[in-house]
Motif scaffolding. Structure first.
Motif, mmCIF file in Angstrom:
data_model
loop_
_atom_site.group_PDB
_atom_site.id
_atom_site.type_symbol
_atom_site.label_atom_id
_atom_site.label_comp_id
_atom_site.label_asym_id
_atom_site.label_seq_id
_atom_site.Cartn_x
_atom_site.Cartn_y
_atom_site.Cartn_z
ATOM 1 N N LEU A 14 37.401 86.350 78.662
ATOM 2 C CA LEU A 14 36.488 86.011 77.802
ATOM 3 C C LEU A 14 36.825 84.959 77.213
ATOM 4 O O LEU A 14 37.754 84.086 76.920
ATOM 5 N N SER A 15 35.687 83.835 76.726
ATOM 6 C CA SER A 15 35.899 82.627 76.414
ATOM 7 C C SER A 15 34.854 82.180 75.281
ATOM 8 O O SER A 15 33.641 82.941 75.073
ATOM 9 N N ILE A 16 35.261 81.445 74.162
ATOM 10 C CA ILE A 16 34.458 81.361 72.950
ATOM 11 C C ILE A 16 34.402 80.156 72.825
ATOM 12 O O ILE A 16 35.704 79.316 72.780
ATOM 13 N N ALA A 17 33.332 79.189 72.292
ATOM 14 C CA ALA A 17 33.228 77.975 72.201
ATOM 15 C C ALA A 17 32.329 77.781 70.878
ATOM 16 O O ALA A 17 31.327 78.515 70.907
ATOM 17 N N ILE A 18 32.481 77.226 69.843
ATOM 18 C CA ILE A 18 31.749 77.022 68.548
ATOM 19 C C ILE A 18 31.551 75.341 68.715
ATOM 20 O O ILE A 18 32.538 74.651 68.422
ATOM 21 N N GLU A 19 30.352 74.667 68.760
ATOM 22 C CA GLU A 19 29.924 73.367 68.687
ATOM 23 C C GLU A 19 28.997 73.045 67.473
ATOM 24 O O GLU A 19 28.021 73.833 67.020
ATOM 25 N N GLY A 20 29.375 72.165 66.729
ATOM 26 C CA GLY A 20 28.456 71.626 65.666
ATOM 27 C C GLY A 20 28.852 70.383 64.983
ATOM 28 O O GLY A 20 29.552 69.637 65.564
ATOM 29 N N PRO A 21 28.530 70.020 63.690
ATOM 30 C CA PRO A 21 28.931 68.782 62.889
ATOM 31 C C PRO A 21 30.471 68.398 63.194
ATOM 32 O O PRO A 21 30.948 67.427 62.803
ATOM 33 N N SER A 22 31.142 69.593 62.811
ATOM 34 C CA SER A 22 32.789 69.316 62.944
ATOM 35 C C SER A 22 33.486 70.211 64.047
ATOM 36 O O SER A 22 32.737 71.493 64.419
ATOM 37 N N LYS A 23 34.704 70.034 64.332
ATOM 38 C CA LYS A 23 35.415 70.683 64.995
ATOM 39 C C LYS A 23 35.754 72.212 64.432
ATOM 40 O O LYS A 23 36.021 72.152 63.247
ATOM 41 N N ALA A 24 35.828 73.111 65.251
ATOM 42 C CA ALA A 24 35.969 74.601 64.730
ATOM 43 C C ALA A 24 37.406 75.006 65.110
ATOM 44 O O ALA A 24 37.806 74.795 66.335
ATOM 45 N N GLU A 25 38.297 75.348 64.190
ATOM 46 C CA GLU A 25 39.415 76.167 64.210
ATOM 47 C C GLU A 25 39.363 77.593 64.582
ATOM 48 O O GLU A 25 38.829 78.359 63.606
ATOM 49 N N ILE A 26 39.519 78.117 65.717
ATOM 50 C CA ILE A 26 39.352 79.426 66.167
ATOM 51 C C ILE A 26 40.581 80.293 66.295
ATOM 52 O O ILE A 26 41.196 79.778 67.104
ATOM 53 N N ASP A 27 40.561 81.379 65.707
ATOM 54 C CA ASP A 27 41.606 82.429 65.735
ATOM 55 C C ASP A 27 41.107 83.620 66.509
ATOM 56 O O ASP A 27 40.079 84.129 66.158
ATOM 57 N N PHE A 28 41.813 84.104 67.261
ATOM 58 C CA PHE A 28 41.389 85.366 68.283
ATOM 59 C C PHE A 28 42.658 86.288 68.299
ATOM 60 O O PHE A 28 43.998 86.071 68.466
ATOM 61 N N GLU A 29 42.192 87.456 68.061
ATOM 62 C CA GLU A 29 43.252 88.488 67.757
ATOM 63 C C GLU A 29 42.788 89.558 68.698
ATOM 64 O O GLU A 29 41.718 90.240 68.518
ATOM 65 N N ASP A 30 43.672 89.831 69.728
ATOM 66 C CA ASP A 30 43.191 90.993 70.720
ATOM 67 C C ASP A 30 43.884 92.330 70.324
ATOM 68 O O ASP A 30 45.028 92.570 69.983
ATOM 69 N N ARG A 31 42.914 93.172 69.995
ATOM 70 C CA ARG A 31 43.561 94.627 69.184
ATOM 71 C C ARG A 31 44.152 95.628 70.407
ATOM 72 O O ARG A 31 44.428 96.638 70.074
ATOM 73 N N LYS A 32 43.994 94.994 71.546
ATOM 74 C CA LYS A 32 44.593 95.864 72.938
ATOM 75 C C LYS A 32 43.816 97.407 72.775
ATOM 76 O O LYS A 32 44.443 98.232 73.520
ATOM 77 N N TYR A 48 25.515 75.164 63.740
ATOM 78 C CA TYR A 48 26.404 75.394 64.895
ATOM 79 C C TYR A 48 25.741 76.642 65.801
ATOM 80 O O TYR A 48 25.048 77.161 65.423
ATOM 81 N N PHE A 49 26.636 76.450 66.882
ATOM 82 C CA PHE A 49 26.244 77.215 67.988
ATOM 83 C C PHE A 49 27.310 77.797 68.599
ATOM 84 O O PHE A 49 28.465 77.235 68.825
ATOM 85 N N CYS A 50 27.565 79.062 68.563
ATOM 86 C CA CYS A 50 28.636 79.888 69.320
ATOM 87 C C CYS A 50 28.459 80.381 70.421
ATOM 88 O O CYS A 50 27.361 81.379 70.613
ATOM 89 N N SER A 51 28.963 79.996 71.531
ATOM 90 C CA SER A 51 28.942 80.374 72.655
ATOM 91 C C SER A 51 29.909 81.701 73.241
ATOM 92 O O SER A 51 31.019 81.304 73.061
ATOM 93 N N ILE A 52 29.735 82.764 73.594
ATOM 94 C CA ILE A 52 30.599 83.804 74.126
ATOM 95 C C ILE A 52 30.273 84.104 75.564
ATOM 96 O O ILE A 52 29.373 84.457 76.024
ATOM 97 N N ARG A 53 31.324 83.776 76.277
ATOM 98 C CA ARG A 53 31.138 84.037 77.714
ATOM 99 C C ARG A 53 32.101 85.148 78.186
ATOM 100 O O ARG A 53 32.997 84.963 77.877
ATOM 101 N N PHE A 54 31.603 86.226 79.325
ATOM 102 C CA PHE A 54 32.619 86.960 79.888
ATOM 103 C C PHE A 54 32.406 86.704 81.408
ATOM 104 O O PHE A 54 31.085 86.698 81.939
ATOM 105 N N ASN A 55 33.505 86.337 81.933
ATOM 106 C CA ASN A 55 33.436 85.955 83.484
ATOM 107 C C ASN A 55 32.544 84.536 83.557
ATOM 108 O O ASN A 55 31.657 84.738 84.550
ATOM 109 N N ARG A 65 23.082 81.172 67.062
ATOM 110 C CA ARG A 65 22.870 79.953 65.975
ATOM 111 C C ARG A 65 23.632 80.400 64.712
ATOM 112 O O ARG A 65 23.437 81.420 64.194
ATOM 113 N N LEU A 66 24.309 79.360 63.892
ATOM 114 C CA LEU A 66 25.356 79.782 62.906
ATOM 115 C C LEU A 66 24.878 78.678 61.969
ATOM 116 O O LEU A 66 24.714 77.578 62.076
ATOM 117 N N ASP A 67 24.239 79.103 60.463
ATOM 118 C CA ASP A 67 24.013 78.284 59.624
ATOM 119 C C ASP A 67 25.314 78.118 58.457
ATOM 120 O O ASP A 67 25.325 79.337 58.140
#
Length: 204
Positions: A14-32, A48-55, A65-67
């Motif tokens: 799983l990969s997550i990327a957020i792109e927009g006017p400023s750099k995004a600080e992303i925290d990821f918590e796997d609940r197992k 901003y645009f949040c891309s979520i990819r699996f494989n 799209r995030l406002d």
């Protein structure tokens, strides 16, 4: 923050990327348990645009799209806004409804529009009543739930959109129908696909 559920997707990356006017600080918590909690923080407002990819493949709906709004704006101008006399049910077709927006020191251009049960967007009238008070007015032409959006300088005021019901409550609200299940996202040729539709909250 938001949740991602991968329980039924099998093993993968799983990969997550957020792109927009400023750099995004992303925290990821796997609940197992096949789910994870994602939270992020940015330093600038904007689109901003949040891309979520699996494989390495986008999940359905990605990129999202995030406002992102300026928090200082809501902490000052919007805190000074209030709405009064909203009649949220018992309205009739062809009979105007109105409510007031009190500024109490806030400044800006007020605009309003209505989203009807059929999905049409219609403008609502905004006119001054007093020095720091405006009235929002529209005349419904359909039965069912309407969403009244009120914006100050194109930003929603607190509580917007306001949900009002025209006619009796014996209607079907498609917005409250929920469909879930693997059959909505993937399937195999020659095999039965399944999904579930819940109309419990949608009325008749």
């Amino acid at each position: 923050e938001f949740n991602i559920y991968t329980r039924e997707a099998g093993a993968g990356n799983l990969s997550i990327a957020i792109e927009g006017p400023s750099k995004a600080e992303i925290d990821f918590e796997d609940r197992k348990d096949g789910s994870c909690l994602v939270s992020f923080r940015v330093s600038e407002p904007g689109e901003y645009f949040c891309s979520i990819r699996f494989n390495d493949e986008h999940v359905p709906g990605s990129p999202f799209r995030l406002d992102i709004e300026d928090g200082s704006f809501y902490a000052t101008e919007h805190r000074q806004l209030s709405v009064a006399a909203v009649q949220d049910r018992g309205l009739s077709i062809g009979v105007p409804m109105a409510f007031t927006v009190n500024y109490t020191g806030a400044r800006g251009r007020l605009r309003a529009y209505v989203v009807t049960p059929s999905g049409r967007e219609e403008p609502a009238m905004v006119h001054p009543v007093d020095n720091e008070q405006n009235a929002v007015r529209f005349t419904p032409q359909e039965n069912g739930p309407h969403l009244v959006h009120v914006l100050l300088d194109e930003r929603p005021i607190p509580g917007s959109p306001f949900r009002v019901i025209v006619g009796t409550e014996d209607y079907g609200d498609p917005g409250l129908v929920v469909a879930t299940g693997d059959g909505l996202t993937r399937g195999l040729v020659g095999e039965r696909s399944r999904f579930f539709i819940s109309t419990t909250s949608a009325g008749s």
